[in-house]
Design a protein around this motif. Structure first.
Motif, PDB file in Angstrom:
ATOM      1  N   TRP A  22     -32.301   2.454  11.214  1.00 38.59           N
ATOM      2  CA  TRP A  22     -31.612   1.341  10.555  1.00 38.59           C
ATOM      3  C   TRP A  22     -31.064   1.758   9.199  1.00 38.59           C
ATOM      4  O   TRP A  22     -29.934   1.405   8.841  1.00 38.59           O
ATOM      5  CB  TRP A  22     -32.574   0.163  10.426  1.00 38.59           C
ATOM      6  N   LEU A  23     -31.839   2.531   8.436  1.00 41.67           N
ATOM      7  CA  LEU A  23     -31.379   3.004   7.128  1.00 41.67           C
ATOM      8  C   LEU A  23     -30.117   3.860   7.261  1.00 41.67           C
ATOM      9  O   LEU A  23     -29.219   3.782   6.424  1.00 41.67           O
ATOM     10  CB  LEU A  23     -32.474   3.804   6.421  1.00 41.67           C
ATOM     11  N   GLN A  24     -30.052   4.665   8.308  1.00 39.08           N
ATOM     12  CA  GLN A  24     -28.869   5.497   8.526  1.00 39.08           C
ATOM     13  C   GLN A  24     -27.647   4.642   8.859  1.00 39.08           C
ATOM     14  O   GLN A  24     -26.526   4.996   8.498  1.00 39.08           O
ATOM     15  CB  GLN A  24     -29.135   6.508   9.636  1.00 39.08           C
ATOM     16  N   LYS A  25     -27.863   3.521   9.532  1.00 39.73           N
ATOM     17  CA  LYS A  25     -26.759   2.625   9.912  1.00 39.73           C
ATOM     18  C   LYS A  25     -26.358   1.665   8.788  1.00 39.73           C
ATOM     19  O   LYS A  25     -25.254   1.112   8.808  1.00 39.73           O
ATOM     20  CB  LYS A  25     -27.158   1.798  11.136  1.00 39.73           C
ATOM     21  N   LEU A  26     -27.249   1.434   7.844  1.00 40.44           N
ATOM     22  CA  LEU A  26     -27.045   0.402   6.821  1.00 40.44           C
ATOM     23  C   LEU A  26     -25.737   0.547   6.037  1.00 40.44           C
ATOM     24  O   LEU A  26     -25.027  -0.452   5.861  1.00 40.44           O
ATOM     25  CB  LEU A  26     -28.245   0.320   5.882  1.00 40.44           C
ATOM     26  N   PRO A  27     -25.350   1.733   5.566  1.00 42.28           N
ATOM     27  CA  PRO A  27     -24.073   1.814   4.837  1.00 42.28           C
ATOM     28  C   PRO A  27     -22.884   1.324   5.667  1.00 42.28           C
ATOM     29  O   PRO A  27     -22.005   0.641   5.140  1.00 42.28           O
ATOM     30  CB  PRO A  27     -23.955   3.308   4.508  1.00 42.28           C
ATOM     31  N   ASN A  28     -22.870   1.626   6.950  1.00 38.80           N
ATOM     32  CA  ASN A  28     -21.773   1.144   7.804  1.00 38.80           C
ATOM     33  C   ASN A  28     -21.874  -0.354   8.052  1.00 38.80           C
ATOM     34  O   ASN A  28     -20.844  -1.039   8.123  1.00 38.80           O
ATOM     35  CB  ASN A  28     -21.754   1.901   9.134  1.00 38.80           C
ATOM     36  N   ILE A  29     -23.086  -0.873   8.170  1.00 38.47           N
ATOM     37  CA  ILE A  29     -23.269  -2.319   8.318  1.00 38.47           C
ATOM     38  C   ILE A  29     -22.716  -3.032   7.092  1.00 38.47           C
ATOM     39  O   ILE A  29     -22.007  -4.037   7.202  1.00 38.47           O
ATOM     40  CB  ILE A  29     -24.758  -2.670   8.535  1.00 38.47           C
ATOM     41  N   ILE A  30     -23.013  -2.494   5.927  1.00 36.54           N
ATOM     42  CA  ILE A  30     -22.533  -3.087   4.670  1.00 36.54           C
ATOM     43  C   ILE A  30     -21.007  -3.071   4.618  1.00 36.54           C
ATOM     44  O   ILE A  30     -20.374  -4.080   4.302  1.00 36.54           O
ATOM     45  CB  ILE A  30     -23.152  -2.357   3.463  1.00 36.54           C
ATOM     46  N   GLU A  34     -18.416  -6.299   4.442  1.00 31.77           N
ATOM     47  CA  GLU A  34     -17.409  -6.452   3.387  1.00 31.77           C
ATOM     48  C   GLU A  34     -16.020  -6.671   3.980  1.00 31.77           C
ATOM     49  O   GLU A  34     -15.263  -7.518   3.498  1.00 31.77           O
ATOM     50  CB  GLU A  34     -17.410  -5.225   2.472  1.00 31.77           C
ATOM     51  N   GLN A  35     -15.706  -5.932   5.018  1.00 29.13           N
ATOM     52  CA  GLN A  35     -14.389  -6.074   5.640  1.00 29.13           C
ATOM     53  C   GLN A  35     -14.272  -7.381   6.415  1.00 29.13           C
ATOM     54  O   GLN A  35     -13.261  -8.084   6.320  1.00 29.13           O
ATOM     55  CB  GLN A  35     -14.116  -4.893   6.567  1.00 29.13           C
ATOM     56  N   LYS A  36     -15.306  -7.723   7.176  1.00 29.47           N
ATOM     57  CA  LYS A  36     -15.255  -8.920   8.021  1.00 29.47           C
ATOM     58  C   LYS A  36     -15.100 -10.194   7.203  1.00 29.47           C
ATOM     59  O   LYS A  36     -14.360 -11.098   7.573  1.00 29.47           O
ATOM     60  CB  LYS A  36     -16.523  -9.002   8.877  1.00 29.47           C
ATOM     61  N   TRP A  37     -15.826 -10.289   6.082  1.00 36.16           N
ATOM     62  CA  TRP A  37     -15.841 -11.531   5.312  1.00 36.16           C
ATOM     63  C   TRP A  37     -15.077 -11.439   3.993  1.00 36.16           C
ATOM     64  O   TRP A  37     -15.144 -12.357   3.180  1.00 36.16           O
ATOM     65  CB  TRP A  37     -17.271 -12.001   5.084  1.00 36.16           C
ATOM     66  N   SER A  38     -14.376 -10.348   3.748  1.00 37.80           N
ATOM     67  CA  SER A  38     -13.537 -10.174   2.545  1.00 37.80           C
ATOM     68  C   SER A  38     -14.311 -10.412   1.254  1.00 37.80           C
ATOM     69  O   SER A  38     -13.933 -11.246   0.432  1.00 37.80           O
ATOM     70  CB  SER A  38     -12.321 -11.106   2.610  1.00 37.80           C
ATOM     71  N   PHE A  39     -15.396  -9.699   1.093  1.00 42.18           N
ATOM     72  CA  PHE A  39     -16.137  -9.738  -0.157  1.00 42.18           C
ATOM     73  C   PHE A  39     -16.584  -8.345  -0.545  1.00 42.18           C
ATOM     74  O   PHE A  39     -16.451  -7.402   0.222  1.00 42.18           O
ATOM     75  CB  PHE A  39     -17.332 -10.704  -0.113  1.00 42.18           C
ATOM     76  N   GLU A  40     -17.076  -8.252  -1.775  1.00 42.01           N
ATOM     77  CA  GLU A  40     -17.616  -6.993  -2.272  1.00 42.01           C
ATOM     78  C   GLU A  40     -19.097  -7.196  -2.575  1.00 42.01           C
ATOM     79  O   GLU A  40     -19.474  -8.136  -3.273  1.00 42.01           O
ATOM     80  CB  GLU A  40     -16.877  -6.562  -3.540  1.00 42.01           C
ATOM     81  N   PHE A  57     -16.554 -12.892  -3.241  1.00 42.57           N
ATOM     82  CA  PHE A  57     -15.428 -13.007  -2.318  1.00 42.57           C
ATOM     83  C   PHE A  57     -14.116 -12.767  -3.059  1.00 42.57           C
ATOM     84  O   PHE A  57     -14.051 -12.901  -4.287  1.00 42.57           O
ATOM     85  CB  PHE A  57     -15.412 -14.399  -1.671  1.00 42.57           C
ATOM     86  N   ASN A  58     -13.082 -12.448  -2.303  1.00 43.03           N
ATOM     87  CA  ASN A  58     -11.763 -12.199  -2.894  1.00 43.03           C
ATOM     88  C   ASN A  58     -11.246 -13.398  -3.678  1.00 43.03           C
ATOM     89  O   ASN A  58     -10.487 -13.242  -4.620  1.00 43.03           O
ATOM     90  CB  ASN A  58     -10.751 -11.814  -1.813  1.00 43.03           C
ATOM     91  N   ASN A  59     -11.673 -14.612  -3.310  1.00 41.85           N
ATOM     92  CA  ASN A  59     -11.215 -15.816  -4.009  1.00 41.85           C
ATOM     93  C   ASN A  59     -12.055 -16.133  -5.250  1.00 41.85           C
ATOM     94  O   ASN A  59     -11.857 -17.151  -5.895  1.00 41.85           O
ATOM     95  CB  ASN A  59     -11.197 -17.015  -3.061  1.00 41.85           C
ATOM     96  N   GLY A  60     -13.041 -15.260  -5.572  1.00 38.60           N
ATOM     97  CA  GLY A  60     -13.860 -15.430  -6.763  1.00 38.60           C
ATOM     98  C   GLY A  60     -15.177 -16.142  -6.526  1.00 38.60           C
ATOM     99  O   GLY A  60     -16.045 -16.149  -7.399  1.00 38.60           O
ATOM    100  N   SER A  61     -15.356 -16.762  -5.365  1.00 40.29           N
ATOM    101  CA  SER A  61     -16.631 -17.440  -5.106  1.00 40.29           C
ATOM    102  C   SER A  61     -17.726 -16.405  -4.861  1.00 40.29           C
ATOM    103  O   SER A  61     -17.458 -15.242  -4.560  1.00 40.29           O
ATOM    104  CB  SER A  61     -16.505 -18.403  -3.930  1.00 40.29           C
ATOM    105  N   GLU A  62     -18.961 -16.855  -5.016  1.00 41.33           N
ATOM    106  CA  GLU A  62     -20.110 -15.955  -4.923  1.00 41.33           C
ATOM    107  C   GLU A  62     -21.098 -16.441  -3.879  1.00 41.33           C
ATOM    108  O   GLU A  62     -21.148 -17.631  -3.565  1.00 41.33           O
ATOM    109  CB  GLU A  62     -20.799 -15.852  -6.280  1.00 41.33           C
TER     110      GLU A  62
END
Length: 93
Positions: A22-30, A34-40, A57-62
């Motif tokens: 799971w730890l090896q997969k975690l960076p790709n999951i993250i 980020e891409q799916k929901w447009s946030f950082e 989120f891109n619109n500034g919400s958290e």
């Protein structure tokens, strides 16, 4: 991506090989989240075996994201979060 040392140690301790995978997969999951929901995702909180971090989120919400190791414990947490969604304290996606 650099994961917190204590977080990695505890995941390995409690989940052994399953945790290491799971730890090896975690960076790709993250990245996928980020891409799916447009946030950082920002710096994660210091916790034990779940990856939990604030997001902007891109619109500034958290919000906060929680990425769990799949398994029985995850299903219990999912059930609890589903109860919170009824009172609009969280959203599960």
């Amino acid at each position: 991506m650099q994961l917190q040392e204590n977080f990695v140690r505890l995941v390995r301790l409690y989940f052994k090989k399953h945790g290491e995978i799971w730890l090896q997969k975690l960076p790709n999951i993250i990245k996928d989240c980020e891409q799916k929901w447009s946030f950082e995702i920002e710096q994660p909180y210091t916790l034990s075996v779940n990856y939990v971090a604030p997001v902007k989120f891109n619109n500034g919400s958290e919000a906060v994201i929680k990425i769990c190791i799949p398994g029985e414990g995850f299903l219990n947490e999912l059930e609890a979060l589903n109860l919170f969604t009824k009172s609009s304290h969280c959203r599960i996606s």
